[in-house]
Design an enzyme around this catalytic site. Structure first.
Site, short mmCIF file in Angstrom:
data_model
loop_
_atom_site.label_atom_id
_atom_site.label_comp_id
_atom_site.label_asym_id
_atom_site.label_seq_id
_atom_site.Cartn_x
_atom_site.Cartn_y
_atom_site.Cartn_z
N ASP A 167 0.85 -1.19 0.00
CA ASP A 167 0.00 0.00 0.00
C ASP A 167 0.88 1.23 0.00
O ASP A 167 1.76 1.38 0.86
CB ASP A 167 -0.91 0.00 1.24
CG ASP A 167 -1.78 1.25 1.29
OD1 ASP A 167 -2.63 1.41 0.39
OD2 ASP A 167 -1.62 2.04 2.24
N ASP A 221 -3.11 1.10 7.01
CA ASP A 221 -2.31 0.76 5.84
C ASP A 221 -2.07 -0.74 5.72
O ASP A 221 -2.05 -1.29 4.62
CB ASP A 221 -0.97 1.51 5.88
CG ASP A 221 -1.14 3.01 5.75
OD1 ASP A 221 -2.21 3.43 5.25
OD2 ASP A 221 -0.24 3.76 6.15
N GLU A 253 -1.12 -1.35 -5.99
CA GLU A 253 -2.25 -0.66 -6.60
C GLU A 253 -1.86 -0.10 -7.97
O GLU A 253 -0.73 0.34 -8.17
CB GLU A 253 -2.71 0.49 -5.71
CG GLU A 253 -3.14 0.07 -4.32
CD GLU A 253 -3.16 1.23 -3.36
OE1 GLU A 253 -4.27 1.66 -2.98
OE2 GLU A 253 -2.08 1.71 -3.01
#
Length: 347
Positions: free
Chosen positions: A146, A326, A230
């Site tokens: 993340d 997170d 991501e």
């Protein structure tokens, strides 16, 4: 005018100026024209799509900092003096032999050569074919990553990589250098020196950011066989919120500060370097849709904005699961990436 017309004119210009333009590499000059044509093609594409056009900026000698030779041996020659085993030389048409301080051994076959200027420093960039891969031994470990601002990286197993905030650390010196630059008269020698000082500070921040990204990416590819992150669109995320005169934006100052922090963190730089190192090391890199990864509970799957109590705290309103926000997001990212991989293998 397209590239073909300009290239034809360049041929006549070189014939009329044998001691000037003809001294330099024809292929290198053609490469510059291709870059110009590419810039205008992108401009007209944006016009057709109804986006902000962004007319190409004229680049004089103070802005044009890179020259490209498309093929080794055509106007340039890498390792032009092999009789010097301890030093590397490159021969550039119109300039001669130039000594190069290599920071590492060149692997593969040199394809293109670029010379880049950064302030008062000059760098040579080599693009190579047939570069041998360096696969690393398998570890059996997988991780979701993340990206953030408080912590640059957080993995699904709870590892946090601090955000060094290089630009923020140099903000005072940059502000002082810019103020000094603003007081200088345009075209003066003192202004050129002030410009060089500002450029040197920005170059140092860039080198610090690259160094940190390389070290973090290398640690990741050494530790994990599968890395899931991501699929971030950094350019869209850092778009200005100022809006227009007819429809002004909201929270413009806050959004500008967030944009500055995201760009200072260097997400795009890290992800680019990570993809290169993962390919060379034989690691698997998976990208997933980032939507709702920070709002979804990693235990029960409940998705709600209220789950995110604060920047660092996550507490599910359905099952009561509490974790670092997170780490929870990185766990969701890992789970989504493994699901994508299993679906691809099943197909």
């Amino acid at each position: 005018m397209r590239y073909g017309e300009q290239s034809g004119e360049l041929k006549h210009i070189r014939a009329d100026d044998p001691d000037g333009q003809a001294r330099w590499s024809f292929s290198s000059q053609q490469a510059t024209l291709r870059r110009l044509d590419k810039a205008y093609a992108a401009f007209f594409t944006r016009v057709r799509q109804g986006r902000t056009p962004g007319f190409p900026r004229f680049k004089g000698k103070g802005w044009f900092d890179t020259v490209i030779w498309p093929k080794d041996g055509d106007g340039c020659r890498w390792n032009s003096q092999p009789e010097h085993p301890t030093a590397a030389y490159v021969r550039l048409q119109g300039i001669g032999h130039v000594r190069v301080h290599r920071h590492r051994r060149v692997l593969g076959t040199v394809k293109t050569i670029s010379v880049k200027r950064e302030g008062s420093r000059w760098f040579m960039v080599l693009s190579c074919d047939d570069v041998p891969a360096g696969p690393l031994p398998a570890t059996g470990a997988v991780a979701g990553v993340d990206m953030g601002v408080a912590s640059l990286l957080t993995t699904s197993d709870g590892v946090h990589v601090d955000n060094p905030r290089h630009l923020a650390a140099s903000a005072d010196r940059l502000a002082a250098a810019r103020r000094d630059l603003a007081r200088k008269k345009r075209g003066s020698k003192r202004r050129r020196k002030a410009v060089a000082r500002v450029a040197a500070l920005h170059a140092k921040v860039c080198r610090q950011r690259l160094d940190g990204a390389h070290k973090a990416a290398l640690a990741f590819v050494r530790a994990y066989d599968v890395i899931v992150h991501e699929d971030l669109r950094v350019a869209s995320m850092t778009r200005s919120a100022s809006g227009t005169i007819e429809a002004p934006g909201r929270n413009v100052a806050q959004k500008a500060g967030l944009n500055r922090s995201i760009l200072d963190a260097g997400w795009g730089v890290f992800l680019t370097i990570l993809s290169h190192k993962a390919e060379s090391a034989g690691r698997e890199l998976i990208t997933v849709d980032p939507r709702n990864t920070s709002r979804t509970c990693a235990r029960c799957g409940h998705c709600a904005a209220e789950n995110r109590v604060s920047q660092a705290d996550f507490r599910c309103t359905a099952c009561g699961h509490a974790a670092h926000a997170d780490v929870n997001a990185a766990t969701n990212i890992l789970r989504a990436g493994l699901a994508l991989r299993d679906a691809a293998q099943a197909a």
